[in-house]
Write a protein that holds these residues in place. Structure first.
Motif: not given
Length: 161
Positions: A69-87
């Protein structure tokens, strides 16, 4: 007199499959997307996210949608504060994999105030897949509503190493 309904804390929001069928369907879909992505076939921007476990130090993998988006890359966690987010919060780095190609990256979590336009674009692209997790909001929702839900949706800006 009845007790008021408990409103979940958006800072700890986590939507996990709640039925055996939901768990099985989620696992099947994740395995399918991961297998195709590992084979080098990216579905709608899919990647296999690899992050070191915050306790074990071992690689943990999960399929994700990589948003540009607008030249930047993002990861979004639609399920919230998941294990991959915490890691990822602990590790700060990881890999995005497609087939044999792996890109090392650094991640910076966005503050809530910076999330609405990223969430809007994420919904524009993947609402058909993840809209259920956004409680009826979509790409046309007012910015105020996207700000209201922002604490429950971790977003990371990805920069390549």
């Amino acid at each position: 007199m009845s007790q008021p309904a408990q409103v979940p804390d958006p800072a700890t929001r986590l939507i996990a499959p709640t039925t055996r069928l939901g768990v099985a369907a989620t696992e099947l879909l994740n395995r399918l997307v991961a297998a195709l992505t590992k084979a080098g076939i990216s579905l709608w921007g899919s990647r296999v996210l690899a992050v070191r476990g915050r306790k074990s130090g071992e690689w943990r993998t999960t399929p994700v949608n990589l948003l540009t988006h607008e030249g930047a890359r993002y990861l979004v966690a639609p399920r919230g504060h998941t294990q991959w987010v915490r890691n990822l919060r602990v590790a700060g780095t990881g890999e995005l994999r497609v087939g044999r190609r792996a890109e090392s990256f650094r991640a910076v979590e966005l503050p809530d105030a910076d999330k609405p336009e990223v969430l809007r674009e994420y919904l524009r692209r993947w609402k058909w897949e993840v809209g259920y997790f956004f409680d009826g909001l979509d790409a046309d929702s007012p910015t105020e509503e996207l700000l209201r839900i922002a604490p429950g949706f971790p977003v990371f800006r990805i920069t390549l190493d």
